[in-house]
Design a protein around this motif. Structure first.
Motif, PDB file in Angstrom:
ATOM      1  N   TYR A 177       0.849  -1.206   0.000  1.00  0.00           N
ATOM      2  CA  TYR A 177       0.000   0.000   0.000  1.00  0.00           C
ATOM      3  C   TYR A 177       0.875   1.243   0.000  1.00  0.00           C
ATOM      4  N   LEU A 206      -6.075   2.985  14.750  1.00  0.00           N
ATOM      5  CA  LEU A 206      -6.173   3.110  16.210  1.00  0.00           C
ATOM      6  C   LEU A 206      -7.475   3.742  16.696  1.00  0.00           C
ATOM      7  N   LYS A 257      -5.926  -3.692  21.756  1.00  0.00           N
ATOM      8  CA  LYS A 257      -4.564  -4.192  21.872  1.00  0.00           C
ATOM      9  C   LYS A 257      -3.604  -3.050  21.525  1.00  0.00           C
ATOM     10  N   ARG A 285       2.933   8.876  16.692  1.00  0.00           N
ATOM     11  CA  ARG A 285       2.447   9.332  15.391  1.00  0.00           C
ATOM     12  C   ARG A 285       2.012  10.789  15.479  1.00  0.00           C
ATOM     13  N   ARG A 337       3.126  -4.627  16.111  1.00  0.00           N
ATOM     14  CA  ARG A 337       2.483  -5.085  14.861  1.00  0.00           C
ATOM     15  C   ARG A 337       3.524  -5.058  13.751  1.00  0.00           C
ATOM     16  N   ASP A 343       4.969  -1.890  11.479  1.00  0.00           N
ATOM     17  CA  ASP A 343       4.811  -0.570  12.132  1.00  0.00           C
ATOM     18  C   ASP A 343       6.176   0.103  12.282  1.00  0.00           C
TER      19      ASP A 343
HETATM   20  C1  WQD Z   1      -1.371   4.129  14.725  1.00  0.00           C
HETATM   21  C2  WQD Z   1      -0.626   3.609  15.940  1.00  0.00           C
HETATM   22  C3  WQD Z   1      -0.201   1.241  15.843  1.00  0.00           C
HETATM   23  C4  WQD Z   1      -4.357  -0.054  16.097  1.00  0.00           C
HETATM   24  C5  WQD Z   1      -1.664   3.737   8.730  1.00  0.00           C
HETATM   25  C6  WQD Z   1      -1.133   3.810   7.338  1.00  0.00           C
HETATM   26  C7  WQD Z   1      -1.155   5.245   6.879  1.00  0.00           C
HETATM   27  C8  WQD Z   1      -2.564   5.754   6.998  1.00  0.00           C
HETATM   28  C9  WQD Z   1      -2.964   5.720   8.464  1.00  0.00           C
HETATM   29  C10 WQD Z   1      -3.952   5.285   5.082  1.00  0.00           C
HETATM   30  C11 WQD Z   1       0.448   2.589  15.559  1.00  0.00           C
HETATM   31  C12 WQD Z   1      -1.130   1.585  16.999  1.00  0.00           C
HETATM   32  C13 WQD Z   1      -3.215   0.730  16.018  1.00  0.00           C
HETATM   33  C14 WQD Z   1      -4.577  -0.857  17.253  1.00  0.00           C
HETATM   34  C15 WQD Z   1      -2.534  -0.033  18.191  1.00  0.00           C
HETATM   35  N1  WQD Z   1      -3.459   4.942   6.261  1.00  0.00           N
HETATM   36  N2  WQD Z   1      -2.338   0.733  17.048  1.00  0.00           N
HETATM   37  N3  WQD Z   1      -3.657  -0.813  18.262  1.00  0.00           N
HETATM   38  O1  WQD Z   1      -0.227   2.441  11.072  1.00  0.00           O
HETATM   39  O2  WQD Z   1       0.355   4.830  11.748  1.00  0.00           O
HETATM   40  O3  WQD Z   1      -0.794   4.423   9.586  1.00  0.00           O
HETATM   41  O4  WQD Z   1      -2.936   4.327   8.841  1.00  0.00           O
HETATM   42  O5  WQD Z   1      -3.784   6.280   4.439  1.00  0.00           O
HETATM   43  O6  WQD Z   1      -0.745   5.307   5.543  1.00  0.00           O
HETATM   44  O7  WQD Z   1       0.212   3.355   7.337  1.00  0.00           O
HETATM   45  O8  WQD Z   1      -2.033   4.099  11.690  1.00  0.00           O
HETATM   46  O9  WQD Z   1      -3.980   3.956  13.190  1.00  0.00           O
HETATM   47  O10 WQD Z   1      -3.071   1.812  12.178  1.00  0.00           O
HETATM   48  O11 WQD Z   1      -1.787   2.987  13.971  1.00  0.00           O
HETATM   49  O12 WQD Z   1      -1.722  -0.019  19.126  1.00  0.00           O
HETATM   50  O13 WQD Z   1      -5.589  -1.601  17.387  1.00  0.00           O
HETATM   51  O14 WQD Z   1      -1.553   2.920  16.759  1.00  0.00           O
HETATM   52  O15 WQD Z   1       0.732   0.258  16.230  1.00  0.00           O
HETATM   53  O16 WQD Z   1       1.535   2.759  16.449  1.00  0.00           O
HETATM   54  P1  WQD Z   1      -0.561   3.886  11.082  1.00  0.00           P
HETATM   55  P2  WQD Z   1      -2.796   3.167  12.733  1.00  0.00           P
END
Ligand code: WQD
Length: 342
Positions: A152, A203, A219, A234, A298, A301
């Motif tokens: 992606y 998240l 989680k 982030r 995960r 990440d």
């Molecule tokens: C944020 C933080 C997780 C879920 C992705 C894509 C990015 C954009 C946004 C599309 C991380 C942690 C998450 C959970 C957790 N997508 N987390 N428990 O991965 O930074 O970005 O989504 O455009 O391109 O890469 O976003 O919200 O998935 O995670 O602890 O159940 O929250 O490990 O640190 P991410 P996210």
């Protein structure tokens, strides 16, 4: 006569919020979406917010014949904002070809149509994922891109190159790539918001669904990162602030204020927050105790990323202004509205 903007993916999360801001700025909007990851009802709710129902056509932009035919009949479009893409990071690892075919072909079909039918301007939805895990923070627009952490993320990087190369070849075209950090929250009306289909990957929707009792527990993916509290960091940006940046970018192109044919802007707040800070912030602002457990990291990440917003602030005259508290509350109000929770 209002200028007409095509918003692809306009029934999606960021797309729908951008349609609202465009309409409220006086633009005439037409949405194209294949509804593979969103609901047509979003148009009803946009109409409730703005009083104007956007024009809509349902088809997949990876279909070259349909896309070129559509643009040939809508060459009065002043600009395109291109959101439509497959965006689930995990799924992209499982079925990369779907992601490359959909995300690259959609953009290439739009660019062909722009060239053939004299539609000069495009704003492209990119992502901070193109930076991978940066060596230095905060991230500026000149921070080198890295190998993407997922197919992606790589589609976003390749699409930026396709856009840049096409504009170089056809200088009558102008484009802006907006690199989002982490969009969160919902419109204050609670009529539009993030509506993940199935188990949320991101998240905030997982937090609000846990708070709503739909998920048993959140989680937290890792607390052994090299960060103050061990959880990953982030740059979480309010989706309405993000949507407003798209209106600024479109106007920059329409008014000819762009400094070069292809420009890039980071869209973040400039502040990094950890997962645990978000969890604690949510509990504090909503009064809802979250059931969560620390688990392993995960796969894929990165540890930490946040934006240097100086260039976007100065060059676009745009800034993310909504507070984390307001943003988390908006996400919770949206969740409560769609679940009929008082
Ligand atoms: C944020 C933080 C997780 C879920 C992705 C894509 C990015 C954009 C946004 C599309 C991380 C942690 C998450 C959970 C957790 N997508 N987390 N428990 O991965 O930074 O970005 O989504 O455009 O391109 O890469 O976003 O919200 O998935 O995670 O602890 O159940 O929250 O490990 O640190 P991410 P996210």
């Amino acid at each position: 006569m209002a200028q007409k903007i095509l918003v692809t993916g306009g029934t999606g999360y960021i797309g729908s919020h951008t349609v609202v801001e465009l309409q409220e700025t006086g633009f005439d909007v037409i949405v194209v979406d294949d509804l593979s990851n969103s609901r047509i009802k979003v148009l009803d709710n946009i109409t409730k917010i703005t009083g104007t129902r956007p024009a809509f056509e349902k088809f997949n932009l990876a279909d070259q014949i349909k896309t070129l035919d559509f643009l040939s009949h809508h060459n009065d479009i002043s600009a395109i904002i291109h959101f439509a893409a497959s965006k689930a990071v995990g799924e992209s690892v499982e079925i990369p070809v779907k992601y490359y075919r959909n995300n690259l072909n959609s953009l290439m079909n739009l660019l062909d149509g722009m060239k053939n039918y004299n539609i000069p301007n495009i704003v492209f939805s990119s992502s901070c994922t193109v930076y991978g895990q940066p060596n230095h923070l905060p991230v500026t627009e000149n921070t080198p891109r890295k190998d993407a952490e997922s197919p992606y993320g790589n589609t976003k990087r390749v699409c930026e190159d396709i856009l840049n190369d096409t504009i170089t070849a056809y200088p009558q075209l102008k484009g802006i790539a907006l690199r989002y950090f982490n969009p969160i929250g919902a419109h204050h009306s609670a009529l539009i918001g993030e509506l993940p289909i199935g188990i949320p990957g991101n998240l905030i929707p997982f937090i609000t669904q846990t708070a709503a009792g739909i998920r048993d527990e959140l989680k937290v993916f890792g607390d052994d990162y090299n960060t103050p509290d061990g959880s990953a960091i982030r740059d979480y940006i309010n989706v309405v602030d993000l949507a407003k940046a798209h209106v600024v970018a479109i106007r920059r192109l329409l008014e000819g204020n762009n400094k070069s044919g292809y420009e890039i802007f980071n869209l973040g707040t400039g502040k990094g927050l950890s997962v645990l800070e978000i969890v604690n912030g949510f509990e504090k602002v909503t009064g809802v105790k979250l059931n969560y457990k620390i688990v392993d990291r995960r796969a894929g990440d990165i540890e930490k990323i946040w934006a240097d917003t100086t260039y976007a602030n100065n060059e676009l005259g745009w800034q993310a202004i909504k507070s984390l508290e307001e943003t988390l509350l908006s996400a919770w109000n949206w969740e409560k509205n769609i679940r009929n929770i008082k």
